[in-house]
Design a protein around this motif. Structure first.
Motif, PDB file in Angstrom:
ATOM      1  N   ASP A  65       0.803  -1.221   0.000  1.00 59.64           N
ATOM      2  CA  ASP A  65       0.000   0.000   0.000  1.00 59.64           C
ATOM      3  C   ASP A  65       0.839   1.276   0.000  1.00 59.64           C
ATOM      4  O   ASP A  65       0.274   2.371   0.055  1.00 59.64           O
ATOM      5  N   ILE A  66       2.154   1.164  -0.056  1.00 64.51           N
ATOM      6  CA  ILE A  66       2.988   2.349   0.132  1.00 64.51           C
ATOM      7  C   ILE A  66       2.753   3.389  -0.953  1.00 64.51           C
ATOM      8  O   ILE A  66       2.647   4.590  -0.678  1.00 64.51           O
ATOM      9  N   TRP A  67       2.643   2.970  -2.226  1.00 69.83           N
ATOM     10  CA  TRP A  67       2.487   3.947  -3.292  1.00 69.83           C
ATOM     11  C   TRP A  67       1.083   4.534  -3.317  1.00 69.83           C
ATOM     12  O   TRP A  67       0.895   5.683  -3.729  1.00 69.83           O
ATOM     13  N   ARG A  68       0.095   3.775  -2.863  1.00 67.91           N
ATOM     14  CA  ARG A  68      -1.243   4.344  -2.722  1.00 67.91           C
ATOM     15  C   ARG A  68      -1.240   5.419  -1.638  1.00 67.91           C
ATOM     16  O   ARG A  68      -1.856   6.483  -1.805  1.00 67.91           O
ATOM     17  N   VAL A  69      -0.536   5.158  -0.542  1.00 66.08           N
ATOM     18  CA  VAL A  69      -0.444   6.129   0.542  1.00 66.08           C
ATOM     19  C   VAL A  69       0.288   7.392   0.070  1.00 66.08           C
ATOM     20  O   VAL A  69      -0.141   8.516   0.357  1.00 66.08           O
ATOM     21  N   VAL A  70       1.388   7.214  -0.665  1.00 62.06           N
ATOM     22  CA  VAL A  70       2.121   8.369  -1.202  1.00 62.06           C
ATOM     23  C   VAL A  70       1.230   9.151  -2.168  1.00 62.06           C
ATOM     24  O   VAL A  70       1.207  10.395  -2.146  1.00 62.06           O
ATOM     25  N   GLY A  71       0.481   8.437  -3.010  1.00 67.97           N
ATOM     26  CA  GLY A  71      -0.428   9.105  -3.939  1.00 67.97           C
ATOM     27  C   GLY A  71      -1.505   9.890  -3.218  1.00 67.97           C
ATOM     28  O   GLY A  71      -1.832  11.025  -3.606  1.00 67.97           O
ATOM     29  N   ASN A  72      -2.084   9.300  -2.160  1.00 67.51           N
ATOM     30  CA  ASN A  72      -3.087  10.015  -1.371  1.00 67.51           C
ATOM     31  C   ASN A  72      -2.499  11.280  -0.755  1.00 67.51           C
ATOM     32  O   ASN A  72      -3.138  12.345  -0.753  1.00 67.51           O
ATOM     33  N   THR A  73      -1.276  11.162  -0.229  1.00 76.93           N
ATOM     34  CA  THR A  73      -0.627  12.308   0.404  1.00 76.93           C
ATOM     35  C   THR A  73      -0.418  13.439  -0.592  1.00 76.93           C
ATOM     36  O   THR A  73      -0.717  14.605  -0.309  1.00 76.93           O
ATOM     37  N   LEU A  74       0.096  13.104  -1.771  1.00 78.06           N
ATOM     38  CA  LEU A  74       0.336  14.124  -2.787  1.00 78.06           C
ATOM     39  C   LEU A  74      -0.968  14.758  -3.268  1.00 78.06           C
ATOM     40  O   LEU A  74      -1.050  15.976  -3.425  1.00 78.06           O
ATOM     41  N   GLN A  75      -1.978  13.926  -3.507  1.00 77.16           N
ATOM     42  CA  GLN A  75      -3.254  14.455  -4.002  1.00 77.16           C
ATOM     43  C   GLN A  75      -3.871  15.420  -2.999  1.00 77.16           C
ATOM     44  O   GLN A  75      -4.268  16.539  -3.358  1.00 77.16           O
ATOM     45  N   ILE A  76      -3.946  15.013  -1.747  1.00 74.70           N
ATOM     46  CA  ILE A  76      -4.574  15.851  -0.725  1.00 74.70           C
ATOM     47  C   ILE A  76      -3.752  17.114  -0.491  1.00 74.70           C
ATOM     48  O   ILE A  76      -4.293  18.224  -0.401  1.00 74.70           O
ATOM     49  N   ALA A  77      -2.417  16.960  -0.414  1.00 77.82           N
ATOM     50  CA  ALA A  77      -1.566  18.119  -0.134  1.00 77.82           C
ATOM     51  C   ALA A  77      -1.602  19.134  -1.268  1.00 77.82           C
ATOM     52  O   ALA A  77      -1.674  20.345  -1.026  1.00 77.82           O
ATOM     53  N   VAL A  78      -1.558  18.670  -2.510  1.00 76.79           N
ATOM     54  CA  VAL A  78      -1.585  19.590  -3.652  1.00 76.79           C
ATOM     55  C   VAL A  78      -2.920  20.332  -3.708  1.00 76.79           C
ATOM     56  O   VAL A  78      -2.962  21.550  -3.967  1.00 76.79           O
ATOM     57  N   LEU A 220       3.624  30.556  -1.447  1.00 74.56           N
ATOM     58  CA  LEU A 220       3.599  29.364  -2.290  1.00 74.56           C
ATOM     59  C   LEU A 220       4.885  28.571  -2.143  1.00 74.56           C
ATOM     60  O   LEU A 220       4.858  27.338  -2.044  1.00 74.56           O
ATOM     61  N   THR A 221       6.017  29.255  -2.097  1.00 78.31           N
ATOM     62  CA  THR A 221       7.305  28.573  -1.951  1.00 78.31           C
ATOM     63  C   THR A 221       7.385  27.839  -0.624  1.00 78.31           C
ATOM     64  O   THR A 221       7.825  26.690  -0.549  1.00 78.31           O
ATOM     65  N   LEU A 222       6.944  28.493   0.443  1.00 77.17           N
ATOM     66  CA  LEU A 222       6.973  27.842   1.750  1.00 77.17           C
ATOM     67  C   LEU A 222       6.016  26.653   1.802  1.00 77.17           C
ATOM     68  O   LEU A 222       6.304  25.641   2.442  1.00 77.17           O
ATOM     69  N   SER A 223       4.876  26.764   1.129  1.00 78.43           N
ATOM     70  CA  SER A 223       3.896  25.670   1.156  1.00 78.43           C
ATOM     71  C   SER A 223       4.387  24.453   0.370  1.00 78.43           C
ATOM     72  O   SER A 223       4.017  23.322   0.696  1.00 78.43           O
ATOM     73  N   LEU A 224       5.214  24.673  -0.658  1.00 77.06           N
ATOM     74  CA  LEU A 224       5.716  23.543  -1.432  1.00 77.06           C
ATOM     75  C   LEU A 224       6.592  22.629  -0.589  1.00 77.06           C
ATOM     76  O   LEU A 224       6.686  21.435  -0.852  1.00 77.06           O
ATOM     77  N   GLY A 225       7.229  23.191   0.420  1.00 79.07           N
ATOM     78  CA  GLY A 225       8.021  22.353   1.316  1.00 79.07           C
ATOM     79  C   GLY A 225       7.171  21.441   2.177  1.00 79.07           C
ATOM     80  O   GLY A 225       7.687  20.495   2.785  1.00 79.07           O
ATOM     81  N   GLN A 226       5.860  21.713   2.243  1.00 81.53           N
ATOM     82  CA  GLN A 226       4.946  20.891   3.038  1.00 81.53           C
ATOM     83  C   GLN A 226       4.088  19.986   2.167  1.00 81.53           C
ATOM     84  O   GLN A 226       3.041  19.522   2.599  1.00 81.53           O
ATOM     85  N   VAL A 227       4.546  19.730   0.929  1.00 84.65           N
ATOM     86  CA  VAL A 227       3.703  19.001  -0.010  1.00 84.65           C
ATOM     87  C   VAL A 227       3.476  17.553   0.429  1.00 84.65           C
ATOM     88  O   VAL A 227       2.498  16.924   0.016  1.00 84.65           O
ATOM     89  N   LEU A 228       4.362  17.005   1.251  1.00 85.97           N
ATOM     90  CA  LEU A 228       4.151  15.653   1.770  1.00 85.97           C
ATOM     91  C   LEU A 228       3.548  15.656   3.166  1.00 85.97           C
ATOM     92  O   LEU A 228       3.454  14.605   3.799  1.00 85.97           O
ATOM     93  N   ASN A 229       3.154  16.829   3.656  1.00 87.58           N
ATOM     94  CA  ASN A 229       2.462  16.927   4.933  1.00 87.58           C
ATOM     95  C   ASN A 229       0.998  17.250   4.657  1.00 87.58           C
ATOM     96  O   ASN A 229       0.621  18.419   4.528  1.00 87.58           O
TER      97      ASN A 229
END
Length: 298
Positions: A65-78, A220-229
């Motif tokens: 499930d690791i890549w599904r979890v990474v995908g969820n994180t990116l989708q929600i964060a973006v 925007l620059t500061l928020s990009l650093g939180q893209v995996l949060n």
């Protein structure tokens, strides 16, 4: 130099508590990152646990499930980053047009209040509002003749509930930041544009938005650093096993692996991987801000 040091000494003393907090809570815990390369057993400690090298990382990337979890994180964060950029700008532009100061301040206070509430409180409010049985939102949907939805238990809706509620909570803070940026724009520019025949939308596009560009790029620059949060506290309060498919993120995976299942080494490996990717992304965002907008944070 001695005179300058004496003048700046109070400033150094004022900043010392903040530096100590960062040192104690941010840098000292980094020593524990070696756990990611060990078969860590708490009873043996850091010096007694077996060194396994990259085995934990290999195990993590083999999880089904690791890549599904990474995908969820990116989708929600973006989606959160996009909403957190667009809606505060729109709100700031609208508030800036209000002539009555008392009404403007009242609206600022209303949209800013949720920022001070914890996700525990807001989570309870959202659960009551979105309940499929007695929630006010579903009551309205049923009154309109539509089928009630289980927003917090349906994988189709859950990511959008996270984005909407996060924007509702925090867009008031960024709105005030953008309003402060608007006060720095020279009013003479608007008068000159009006004399030249520019309508309201032209003045907004060619004067207001360019005047806000520096602060927009900064946030925007500061928020990009939180893209995996994607927001651990919010997701932890609202999610359930029914929505793991669309709502499980890296931080909740680390929580379950590390604290619930006591797989400390694997959880540390996932957290270290996330930190490395975040460092890479924020470095790229700094470079892009300087390359395309001529703006430097440092």
């Amino acid at each position: 130099m001695s005179k300058r040091w004496k003048l700046q000494l109070p400033l150094h003393l004022m900043i010392m508590p903040g530096l100590l907090l960062i040192l104690v809570y941010q840098y000292v815990p980094m020593a524990g990152l070696v756990i990611a390369f060990m078969d860590y057993v708490p009873a043996r400690g850091l010096f007694g646990s077996e060194w396994v090298g990259w085995d934990n990382f290999e195990y993590v990337f083999q999880l089904p499930d690791i890549w599904r979890v990474v995908g969820n994180t990116l989708q929600i964060a973006v989606m959160k980053i996009a909403a957190g950029l667009i809606f505060p700008i729109i709100a700031a532009l609208l508030l800036n047009e209000i002539a009555r100061m008392w009404f403007k301040r009242a609206l600022q206070t209303m949209i800013y209040v949720p920022h001070f509430m914890s996700w525990i409180i807001l989570g309870g409010i959202l659960i009551d509002l979105l309940s499929p049985g007695k929630g006010m939102i579903n009551d309205i949907i049923a009154w309109l003749g539509w089928e009630p939805q289980f927003f917090l238990g349906d994988n189709r809706w859950f990511p959008y509930v996270l984005v909407f509620s996060d924007t509702w909570k925090d867009f008031g803070f960024n709105t005030i930041v953008y309003l402060a940026a608007l006060t720095a724009i020279n009013p003479d520019l608007y008068e000159a544009a009006a004399i030249d025949g520019a309508n309201h939308w032209r003045r907004t596009w060619h004067i207001t938005l360019p005047g806000m560009r520096a602060i927009i790029i900064l946030l925007l620059t500061l928020s990009l650093g939180q893209v995996l949060n994607a927001g651990f506290e919010q997701v932890y309060v609202l999610y359930s096993p029914q929505v793991y498919e669309s709502g499980d993120i890296i931080d909740t995976l680390v929580y379950r692996m590390g604290l619930v299942n006591s797989q400390f080494s694997f959880a540390t490996a996932v957290g270290l991987f996330k930190s490395f990717v975040s460092l890479l992304l924020i470095s790229i965002s700094y470079w892009m801000a300087y390359r395309f907008a001529g703006y430097r944070i440092f």
